[in-house]
Write a protein that holds these residues in place. Structure first.
Motif, PDB file in Angstrom:
ATOM      1  N   ILE A 219       0.851  -1.208   0.000  1.00 55.60           N
ATOM      2  CA  ILE A 219       0.000   0.000   0.000  1.00 55.60           C
ATOM      3  C   ILE A 219       0.876   1.243   0.000  1.00 55.60           C
ATOM      4  O   ILE A 219       0.692   2.168  -0.788  1.00 55.60           O
ATOM      5  N   THR A 220       1.856   1.240   0.899  1.00 55.68           N
ATOM      6  CA  THR A 220       2.727   2.407   1.017  1.00 55.68           C
ATOM      7  C   THR A 220       3.524   2.621  -0.258  1.00 55.68           C
ATOM      8  O   THR A 220       3.713   3.753  -0.707  1.00 55.68           O
ATOM      9  N   ARG A 221       3.954   1.518  -0.853  1.00 57.39           N
ATOM     10  CA  ARG A 221       4.714   1.657  -2.112  1.00 57.39           C
ATOM     11  C   ARG A 221       3.865   2.278  -3.213  1.00 57.39           C
ATOM     12  O   ARG A 221       4.333   3.098  -3.996  1.00 57.39           O
ATOM     13  N   GLU A 222       2.590   1.881  -3.227  1.00 58.24           N
ATOM     14  CA  GLU A 222       1.666   2.418  -4.239  1.00 58.24           C
ATOM     15  C   GLU A 222       1.473   3.927  -4.037  1.00 58.24           C
ATOM     16  O   GLU A 222       1.517   4.718  -4.985  1.00 58.24           O
ATOM     17  N   VAL A 223       1.279   4.317  -2.771  1.00 56.28           N
ATOM     18  CA  VAL A 223       1.076   5.739  -2.464  1.00 56.28           C
ATOM     19  C   VAL A 223       2.360   6.532  -2.751  1.00 56.28           C
ATOM     20  O   VAL A 223       2.324   7.638  -3.288  1.00 56.28           O
ATOM     21  N   LEU A 224       3.490   5.930  -2.425  1.00 51.85           N
ATOM     22  CA  LEU A 224       4.778   6.593  -2.643  1.00 51.85           C
ATOM     23  C   LEU A 224       5.009   6.893  -4.128  1.00 51.85           C
ATOM     24  O   LEU A 224       5.565   7.941  -4.480  1.00 51.85           O
ATOM     25  N   LYS A 225       4.533   5.996  -4.959  1.00 51.97           N
ATOM     26  CA  LYS A 225       4.673   6.204  -6.410  1.00 51.97           C
ATOM     27  C   LYS A 225       3.941   7.484  -6.831  1.00 51.97           C
ATOM     28  O   LYS A 225       4.445   8.269  -7.628  1.00 51.97           O
ATOM     29  N   TRP A 239      -5.103  15.163  -1.256  1.00 55.25           N
ATOM     30  CA  TRP A 239      -4.843  14.710  -2.620  1.00 55.25           C
ATOM     31  C   TRP A 239      -4.743  13.181  -2.655  1.00 55.25           C
ATOM     32  O   TRP A 239      -5.140  12.551  -3.619  1.00 55.25           O
ATOM     33  N   LEU A 240      -4.180  12.628  -1.569  1.00 59.67           N
ATOM     34  CA  LEU A 240      -3.965  11.176  -1.518  1.00 59.67           C
ATOM     35  C   LEU A 240      -5.212  10.428  -1.064  1.00 59.67           C
ATOM     36  O   LEU A 240      -5.536   9.369  -1.603  1.00 59.67           O
ATOM     37  N   THR A 241      -5.932  10.993  -0.066  1.00 65.79           N
ATOM     38  CA  THR A 241      -7.131  10.275   0.405  1.00 65.79           C
ATOM     39  C   THR A 241      -8.193  10.246  -0.690  1.00 65.79           C
ATOM     40  O   THR A 241      -8.972   9.305  -0.779  1.00 65.79           O
ATOM     41  N   LYS A 242      -8.213  11.269  -1.536  1.00 63.02           N
ATOM     42  CA  LYS A 242      -9.190  11.268  -2.628  1.00 63.02           C
ATOM     43  C   LYS A 242      -8.903  10.147  -3.619  1.00 63.02           C
ATOM     44  O   LYS A 242      -9.789   9.616  -4.256  1.00 63.02           O
ATOM     45  N   LYS A 243      -7.648   9.820  -3.733  1.00 58.82           N
ATOM     46  CA  LYS A 243      -7.254   8.809  -4.713  1.00 58.82           C
ATOM     47  C   LYS A 243      -7.205   7.400  -4.107  1.00 58.82           C
ATOM     48  O   LYS A 243      -7.584   6.433  -4.748  1.00 58.82           O
ATOM     49  N   PHE A 244      -6.729   7.323  -2.859  1.00 60.64           N
ATOM     50  CA  PHE A 244      -6.492   6.004  -2.261  1.00 60.64           C
ATOM     51  C   PHE A 244      -7.399   5.703  -1.068  1.00 60.64           C
ATOM     52  O   PHE A 244      -7.298   4.619  -0.483  1.00 60.64           O
ATOM     53  N   GLY A 245      -8.268   6.646  -0.660  1.00 56.80           N
ATOM     54  CA  GLY A 245      -9.107   6.428   0.519  1.00 56.80           C
ATOM     55  C   GLY A 245      -8.270   6.333   1.783  1.00 56.80           C
ATOM     56  O   GLY A 245      -7.189   6.919   1.869  1.00 56.80           O
ATOM     57  N   ALA A 246      -8.776   5.555   2.745  1.00 53.80           N
ATOM     58  CA  ALA A 246      -8.124   5.472   4.058  1.00 53.80           C
ATOM     59  C   ALA A 246      -6.719   4.870   3.976  1.00 53.80           C
ATOM     60  O   ALA A 246      -5.896   5.067   4.873  1.00 53.80           O
ATOM     61  N   LYS A 247      -6.447   4.139   2.904  1.00 54.88           N
ATOM     62  CA  LYS A 247      -5.103   3.562   2.722  1.00 54.88           C
ATOM     63  C   LYS A 247      -4.019   4.637   2.772  1.00 54.88           C
ATOM     64  O   LYS A 247      -2.887   4.403   3.194  1.00 54.88           O
ATOM     65  N   ALA A 248      -4.404   5.843   2.324  1.00 55.18           N
ATOM     66  CA  ALA A 248      -3.427   6.937   2.297  1.00 55.18           C
ATOM     67  C   ALA A 248      -2.966   7.298   3.706  1.00 55.18           C
ATOM     68  O   ALA A 248      -1.792   7.623   3.917  1.00 55.18           O
ATOM     69  N   ASN A 249      -3.882   7.237   4.673  1.00 53.52           N
ATOM     70  CA  ASN A 249      -3.516   7.547   6.062  1.00 53.52           C
ATOM     71  C   ASN A 249      -2.490   6.550   6.585  1.00 53.52           C
ATOM     72  O   ASN A 249      -1.509   6.925   7.230  1.00 53.52           O
ATOM     73  N   PHE A 250      -2.742   5.296   6.301  1.00 56.50           N
ATOM     74  CA  PHE A 250      -1.800   4.238   6.698  1.00 56.50           C
ATOM     75  C   PHE A 250      -0.425   4.503   6.073  1.00 56.50           C
ATOM     76  O   PHE A 250       0.610   4.483   6.742  1.00 56.50           O
ATOM     77  N   ALA A 251      -0.447   4.773   4.782  1.00 56.46           N
ATOM     78  CA  ALA A 251       0.811   4.977   4.060  1.00 56.46           C
ATOM     79  C   ALA A 251       1.571   6.191   4.593  1.00 56.46           C
ATOM     80  O   ALA A 251       2.786   6.126   4.800  1.00 56.46           O
TER      81      ALA A 251
END
Ligand code: MN
Ligand code: MN
Length: 296
Positions: A219-225, A239-251
């Motif tokens: 997940i983090t690798r995806e967000v980092l990209k 910008w990230l939560t709109k694209k990845f949802g709650a996963k962005a918070n984790f990342a």
């Protein structure tokens, strides 16, 4: 400085100025902070720029670094609202800010910051000592009966680097270093009814990639990209939560823990004083001409 780079600074400044005017027109009682922020960010792209950092709208005792989250419900009412935005063109940055007083009670506080900026720009030249700029800012703001925020300052603007040397102080800090040809920098006085010191307080919603190291989880690798697309400039959690949802918070948590990303929490005046800001970006070209990039 290459001619193309100079032209990019000029273009970034012109776009910033136009977007700031547009943004000011949206800061009205009843408008939402979230929608206003997103309309301003959209305008940057429409005018062929990119955000040098997320649009920040800081109210009352918050001096800077407040950036709405995706679910923010704040509506403009009687706040003192500081809009701070940055635009870049191929890395050349224009950084500008303006405060709108919706309360009707802090007109002088707003004027103090604006006048301090105006007077500081009058002495902005090749050879000016940094401390002299700080002195003018402090003198003007004090003459209105307010304090400058002394632990916030203007800064150099390098390509893809929003906060670099030199530090342009808001008080006479004794720095005798001088302004030189080829420098791009921002001057940003803050005036406050409080003591004139800010500290970090509240949840960070602005982040920046600091060290390019590998992350562990997929997940983090995806967000980092995605984060790498921001060219090392600050970005919004939204910008990230709109694209990845709650996963962005984790990342973002993992990236911060690993020291890959740096977080910028809101900066709040310690004595809860109301804060106003004014900011322009300046380029001193190779001939020594002083160009106020973000003035239209
Ligand atoms: Mn700014
Ligand atoms: Mn700035």
């Amino acid at each position: 400085m290459e001619e193309q780079t100079k032209q990019n600074y000029i273009k970034a400044g012109r776009i910033s100025a136009e977007v700031l005017e547009y943004g000011k027109s949206l800061i009205k009682k009843g408008n939402s902070l979230l929608e206003t922020t997103e309309l301003i960010e959209k305008k940057i792209f429409e005018l062929d720029g990119k955000p040098a950092f997320p649009v920040q709208i800081s109210c009352n005792e918050i001096a800077a670094h407040f950036c709405v989250e995706e679910d923010d419900k704040t509506v403009f009412d009687e706040q003192v609202v500081s809009l701070d935005l940055g635009v870049h063109v191929d890395g050349a940055i224009g950084d500008t800010a303006y405060t709108v007083d919706l309360s009707g009670k802090y007109n002088d506080l707003v004027k103090a910051a604006q006048k301090a900026l105006e007077e500081a720009l009058k002495i902005t030249n090749v050879g000016t000592e940094l401390r002299q700029i700080g002195k003018v800012i402090n003198d003007i703001i004090s003459s209105y009966g307010y304090a400058p925020v002394r632990n916030l300052s203007g800064h150099g603007l390098d390509l893809y680097n929003i906060h670099t040397k030199p530090t342009i102080p808001n008080i006479d800090n004794g720095d005798k270093a001088i302004l030189k040809k080829g420098m791009a920098f921002a001057v940003e006085p803050f005036s406050t009814t409080g003591n004139g010191v800010v500290h970090e307080q509240g949840l960070p919603t602005v982040f920046m990639l600091e060290h390019k190291k590998p992350a562990r989880s997929p997940i983090t690798r995806e967000v980092l990209k995605e984060i790498k697309r921001y060219d090392g400039l600050p970005f919004a959690k939204r910008w990230l939560t709109k694209k990845f949802g709650a996963k962005a918070n984790f990342a973002l948590r993992e990236l911060t823990q690993l020291g890959i990303s740096h977080q910028f929490p809101p900066l709040v005046e310690v004595s809860k004083g109301i804060v106003a800001q004014a900011e322009h970006s300046i380029l001193i070209d190779d001939e020594g001409e002083v160009i106020v990039l973000t003035k239209n």
